[in-house]
Design an enzyme around this catalytic site. Structure first.
Site, PDB file in Angstrom:
ATOM      1  N   GLU A 183      53.518  13.319  73.841  1.00 12.79           N
ATOM      2  CA  GLU A 183      52.705  14.218  73.027  1.00 12.79           C
ATOM      3  C   GLU A 183      53.443  14.662  71.767  1.00 12.79           C
ATOM      4  O   GLU A 183      53.717  15.850  71.558  1.00 12.79           O
ATOM      5  CB  GLU A 183      52.296  15.451  73.848  1.00 12.79           C
ATOM      6  CG  GLU A 183      51.442  15.080  75.042  1.00 12.79           C
ATOM      7  CD  GLU A 183      50.817  16.270  75.773  1.00 12.79           C
ATOM      8  OE1 GLU A 183      49.758  16.109  76.357  1.00 12.79           O
ATOM      9  OE2 GLU A 183      51.414  17.354  75.757  1.00 12.79           O
ATOM     10  N   GLU A 378      47.503  10.491  80.720  1.00 12.71           N
ATOM     11  CA  GLU A 378      47.351  11.798  81.377  1.00 12.71           C
ATOM     12  C   GLU A 378      45.883  12.180  81.337  1.00 12.71           C
ATOM     13  O   GLU A 378      45.255  12.135  80.271  1.00 12.71           O
ATOM     14  CB  GLU A 378      48.133  12.894  80.650  1.00 12.71           C
ATOM     15  CG  GLU A 378      49.611  12.890  80.903  1.00 12.71           C
ATOM     16  CD  GLU A 378      50.321  14.094  80.268  1.00 12.71           C
ATOM     17  OE1 GLU A 378      49.739  15.190  80.194  1.00 12.71           O
ATOM     18  OE2 GLU A 378      51.470  13.892  79.828  1.00 12.71           O
TER      19      GLU A 378
HETATM   20  C1  BGP Z   1      50.653  17.932  78.917  1.00 11.67           C
HETATM   21  C2  BGP Z   1      52.052  17.539  79.273  1.00 11.67           C
HETATM   22  C3  BGP Z   1      52.334  17.435  80.723  1.00 11.67           C
HETATM   23  C4  BGP Z   1      51.486  18.285  81.630  1.00 11.67           C
HETATM   24  C5  BGP Z   1      50.058  18.487  81.171  1.00 11.67           C
HETATM   25  C6  BGP Z   1      49.284  19.563  81.915  1.00 11.67           C
HETATM   26  O1  BGP Z   1      50.721  18.672  77.757  1.00 11.67           O
HETATM   27  O2  BGP Z   1      52.416  16.303  78.702  1.00 11.67           O
HETATM   28  O3  BGP Z   1      53.697  17.587  80.869  1.00 11.67           O
HETATM   29  O4  BGP Z   1      52.101  19.383  82.108  1.00 11.67           O
HETATM   30  O5  BGP Z   1      49.961  18.751  79.798  1.00 11.67           O
HETATM   31  O6  BGP Z   1      49.605  20.829  81.440  1.00 11.67           O
HETATM   32  P1  BGP Z   1      49.952  22.047  82.374  1.00 11.67           P
HETATM   33  O7  BGP Z   1      51.086  21.596  83.221  1.00 11.67           O
HETATM   34  O8  BGP Z   1      50.300  23.161  81.476  1.00 11.67           O
HETATM   35  O9  BGP Z   1      48.720  22.311  83.186  1.00 11.67           O
END
Ligand code: BGP
Length: 480
Positions: A183, A378
């Site tokens: 990201e 993701e």
């Molecule tokens: C993205 C990241 C991940 C992951 C995901 C979910 O931004 O790449 O690392 O954590 O979001 O977010 P969260 O864990 O805050 O629910």
């Protein structure tokens, strides 16, 4: 099932995690510290700490969720076996930079760290799972921030490229798919975890300059890593990674449309460089307005031009909304970026709006723009799970979320979008990046651990485990 699949035969189904959110063992094997190691949980003020790292580094918190996390470091065999049982074709994970170079600038890599990932990749290979490796997922070593100021410093390019050289040579033959930065656009919003930037009060005033300069360094580093990858193995495929999710205009008022276009460009900016190979024409005006003067050295632009990525990967949780109307203020939570509430969408328990069609739209937009294969690395629903007395967990809400998104991904592929694979976020429960909670669960596999670090770390299968297995087995046909 006789129905025809919307997905290509060799589609890479799987799941994703990141070292900083699952490994734990935060000082074992001579590992150095990374940003998450100094962040508390939500009760301790995680968000404030991310935005004010100077304070975070000076504070001794009661509890650090990442220190032990779900202890993937000692459970990887069991976990990968469970992924294999679900039929994973691929497993997205990250290498923790500070396990390989504890200080970031060490002359020689740390053999213990390298060995750990050898074991992980061997385990994947044993089960016929193709690793997809993020080289830097929010974990620039803390020592590089303290000693060099993080990615604002051009020297970071050399340290990163050296790290890439070591892992590319070591894991050639074991790993084929690589992502250079997780990201990458996140550095504009959380510069501490995105670019290792710790800004003092004066620098805050000048934050855009430092952020975009850091971005330039990461973009050059990403291209140089791609160059090196091509030299080391013709098998390697290198991808960029965007926190995606289309921004819609709130209304058809041209002012709203213009606002949304610019919100989308904020993220596209990065992929424009990584995929097309040059700074987009709109960046000239953007830099002028933000009073940014990039320091670009001789040769940088040639490197960016010559070594573009092979594929475009992205995370997708939700779409967003932009409005030019100052009265339109009702917002909602999202993946770091704040956004206006979309009245047409439902939201998760954490306020993240659920928009499966938005995934199809995002995929079409990205493919139209870049004409390179996509990889969804993701996607998923963070939700609270209840363990019933008999130990079972009926996570139908998660199945519903994933079913609808997979359906729309299939539609996008039928629209003509080339997509190599799909890895759901947090295929095993892990620590949330945003809140540090364990109770914000994404997994098919439940981990017995709570928000305060209590629990046995025992793994168990949720209802979605069997469901996803069927999805993979049927290549996306059986979504029931
Ligand atoms: C993205 C990241 C991940 C992951 C995901 C979910 O931004 O790449 O690392 O954590 O979001 O977010 P969260 O864990 O805050 O629910």
């Amino acid at each position: 099932m006789n129905q025809q699949s919307n997905f290509p035969e060799n589609f890479l189904w799987g799941g994703a995690v990141a070292a900083n959110q699952c490994e734990g063992a935060y000082t074992e094997g001579k590992k150095g510290l990374t940003p998450v190691d100094v962040l508390p949980n939500v009760a301790g003020g995680r968000w404030e700490a991310m935005l004010n790292p100077t304070k975070a580094l000076e504070t001794k918190y009661d509890f650090y969720p990442s220190h032990e996390s779900i202890d993937f470091y000692h459970h990887y065999q069991e976990d990968i076996a469970l992924f294999a049982e679900m039929g994973f074709k691929t497993f997205r994970m990250s290498i923790c930079w500070a396990r390989i170079f504890p200080n970031g600038d060490d002359a020689a890599p740390n053999e213990e760290g390298l060995k750990f990932y050898d074991h992980v990749f061997d385990e994947c290979q044993k089960h016929g799972i193709e690793p997809l490796v993020t080289i830097n997922h929010f974990d620039t070593p803390i020592a590089l921030m303290k000693n060099y100021g993080g990615w604002r410093n051009r020297k970071l390019i050399d340290f990163y490229v050296h790290y890439c050289e070591v892992i590319f040579k070591r894991y050639k033959g074991k790993v084929k798919y690589w992502l250079t930065f997780n990201e990458i656009n996140m550095l504009l919003h959380v510069p501490f975890i995105g670019a290792g930037l710790i800004l003092n009060k004066d620098e805050e005033k000048n934050a855009n300059q430092l952020k975009y300069q850091s971005a330039h360094h990461q973009l050059v580093a990403s291209s140089l890593a791609t160059k090196m990858a091509r030299e080391i193995s013709p098998e390697f495929k290198i991808g960029c990674m965007l926190a995606a999710g289309i921004t819609y205009p709130d209304t058809c008022n041209p002012d709203d449309v213009w606002k949304a276009l610019n919100a989308n460009r904020e993220g596209y900016f990065f992929v424009d460089v990584q995929s097309r190979g040059y700074y987009p024409s709109y960046s000239r005006r953007l830099f002028e307005e933000l009073k940014i003067k990039l320091e670009i050295q001789d040769g940088d632009l040639e490197v960016l031009k010559k070594y573009t990525v092979d594929f475009v990967s992205f995370s997708y949780y939700s779409s967003r909304v932009a409005s030019a109307n100052p009265q339109r203020t009702e917002g909602t939570e999202g993946n770091v970026f704040s956004t206006l509430k979309n009245p047409h969408l439902k939201a998760s328990e954490w306020g993240w709006q659920i928009d499966p069609l938005g995934l199809r739209i995002t995929m079409n937009e990205l493919y139209d723009r870049y004409q390179k294969p996509l990889f969804i690395v993701e996607n998923g629903l963070g939700a609270k799970d209840t363990v019933k007395e008999d130990g079972s967990i009926d996570d139908d809400y998660r199945i519903d979320y994933l079913r609808e998104h997979i359906r729309e991904m299939g539609e996008a592929i039928q629209d003509g979008v080339e997509c190599w694979g799909y890895t759901t976020w947090g295929c095993i429960d892990l620590v949330s990046a945003g809140t540090g909670e364990m109770s914000k669960r994404y997994g098919f596999i439940y981990v017995d651990r709570d928000d305060n670090g209590k629990g046995t770390n025992k793994r168990s299968k949720k209802k979605s485990f069997g469901w996803y297995k069927k999805v993979i087995q049927s290549n996306g046909v059986d979504l029931a």
